[in-house]
Structure formats: C-alpha cells, structure tokens
Design a protein around this motif. Structure first.
Motif, short mmCIF file in Angstrom:
data_model
loop_
_atom_site.label_atom_id
_atom_site.label_comp_id
_atom_site.label_asym_id
_atom_site.label_seq_id
_atom_site.Cartn_x
_atom_site.Cartn_y
_atom_site.Cartn_z
N VAL A 152 0.82 -1.06 0.12
CA VAL A 152 0.05 -0.04 -0.04
C VAL A 152 0.97 1.24 0.12
O VAL A 152 0.63 2.16 -0.74
CB VAL A 152 -0.98 0.20 1.31
CG1 VAL A 152 -1.63 1.51 1.40
CG2 VAL A 152 -2.12 -1.17 0.90
N ARG A 155 2.92 1.64 -3.29
CA ARG A 155 2.12 1.72 -4.62
C ARG A 155 1.41 3.29 -4.30
O ARG A 155 1.25 3.89 -5.54
CB ARG A 155 1.13 0.70 -4.63
CG ARG A 155 1.52 -0.77 -5.30
CD ARG A 155 2.85 -0.58 -5.71
NE ARG A 155 3.35 -1.96 -6.09
CZ ARG A 155 4.05 -3.01 -5.63
NH1 ARG A 155 4.53 -2.55 -4.17
NH2 ARG A 155 4.28 -4.18 -5.91
N ALA A 156 1.01 3.53 -3.10
CA ALA A 156 0.40 5.03 -3.23
C ALA A 156 1.41 6.10 -3.50
O ALA A 156 1.05 7.13 -4.32
CB ALA A 156 0.04 5.21 -1.70
N TYR A 188 1.58 7.67 6.90
CA TYR A 188 0.92 6.14 6.92
C TYR A 188 1.91 5.54 8.06
O TYR A 188 1.29 4.53 8.62
CB TYR A 188 1.42 5.66 5.59
CG TYR A 188 0.83 4.16 5.15
CD1 TYR A 188 -0.46 3.89 5.11
CD2 TYR A 188 1.70 3.21 5.45
CE1 TYR A 188 -0.90 2.60 5.01
CE2 TYR A 188 1.15 1.76 5.37
CZ TYR A 188 -0.15 1.72 5.00
OH TYR A 188 -0.29 0.30 5.16
#
Length: 196
Positions: A152, A155-156, A188
């Motif tokens: 996550v 790729r974000a 994050y």
C-alpha cells in the motif's frame, strides 16, 4: 532489466566506444523529444542528432520504442543508485522521492514517452519486483511493515508520482509535491516528526 522484461537491445555494448555510442543515441533521443515532441521522434532524426549512422542505431535497438525503454531503464538505474544512500543529511524517504521526481533532468516530454513505453512492455510481475528492491521500512513503533502495508505504501507514493508524470502535471518538479509525498509516507507509518 528483469527476466520478464523483453530485451530492448539487439547488441549489448561492451567496449567504452560502443557504450558511448549508445549514450549518444539515448541523449539525442531525449533532446529530439524535448525540442520537437513525439511527432519529431524517429530513428533518422536520432541518428543525425547523435552523429551516428542509422545502422548504428539498429545495431543496438530494434526500433524507437526500444530506445524509449532503454531511456526509462537508464533513469531507473540512476534512481536505484541514489535511493539507498540519503544525500546531504536528508532522510532516505525524501532522497528516494526526490531522485524519482528529478529523473530525466527535467525533460518532461522525454520522460512521459519513456515511462509509457516501459509500461507498455513490462510484465506486472516485473514491475512488482522493482518494489521488492526497496530497503526495509519500519513504522513509528520500529516494526517492519507487513507485505500488505509495504504494498500500500509503495504503490500509493509511486502511483502519485507516476500519475504526475503521465498527466504532465505542472507541479511535477515542485518542492510542494516532494513535501506532500514525504508527508503521505510518514503519516502512513505513524511518524509525526518531520525530519529533513
């Protein structure tokens, strides 16, 4: 180049002179794209600008798409070299993001064309393997990310950078975009402190 990526070169240059020829071809291609756009991008123009014969181009590259892919791979190698180090006292995450954003030395048209060409030929597994080379990342508690968290996060950030390239966003090379991508990753991870 991974095993899943089709070969982009007919002959791999081994001697310094051959490597210099390939570099001249790649540089000429980037210059043509920037000055004339994709409409001006053809092997005859590249040969003329590079000061090589058309045969020299076809010795190393089967077509102009292969030249674009080679340009993309060359820039990815430069990013990979910059990524682990952390330069000038900067945090590693910022160094990686900055290296990606500054790829192609600001050549927007060349970069967009090269990224599109690379995406067109790349197997999704080969693209995913590139993320596996990233250094381990720890959250705010010092725990390594799970494979899903790693997916996550990577790729974000990469997706936002790639979209900025493909959409030719005017802020692609801005400090604001770099700062926001760093903030996204750190948020994050649960990191509150904004180190360089």
């Amino acid at each position: 180049m991974t095993d899943q990526t089709p070969a982009v070169r007919r002959v791999v240059p081994r001697q310094a002179r051959a490597q210099a020829c390939v570099e001249a071809i790649l540089e000429a291609a980037a210059q043509i794209l920037e000055s004339g756009g994709e409409a001006a991008f053809n092997t005859n123009a590249i040969a003329e600008r590079a000061g090589v014969s058309i045969g020299a181009i076809y010795r190393y590259f089967p077509d102009k798409q292969a030249i674009l892919v080679a340009m993309s791979q060359r820039e990815q190698a430069r990013i990979d070299e910059a990524a682990p180090a952390g330069a000038d006292g900067q945090a590693a995450d910022r160094t990686m993001i900055r290296a990606f954003l500054r790829a192609f030395d600001g050549r927007r048209v060349a970069r967009r064309a090269a990224v599109r060409a690379q995406l067109a030929i790349s197997d999704p597994k080969a693209l995913a393997a590139g993320f596996d080379r990233l250094p381990p990342v720890l959250d705010a508690e010092g725990r390594p990310l799970t494979p899903v968290q790693r997916f996550v996060l990577s790729r974000a950030i990469h997706g936002a950078m790639r979209a900025a390239v493909l959409e030719d966003q005017p802020f692609l090379h801005s400090q604001e975009l770099e700062d926001e991508l760093v903030r996204l990753g750190r948020a994050y991870l649960g990191l509150r402190r904004q180190s360089q």
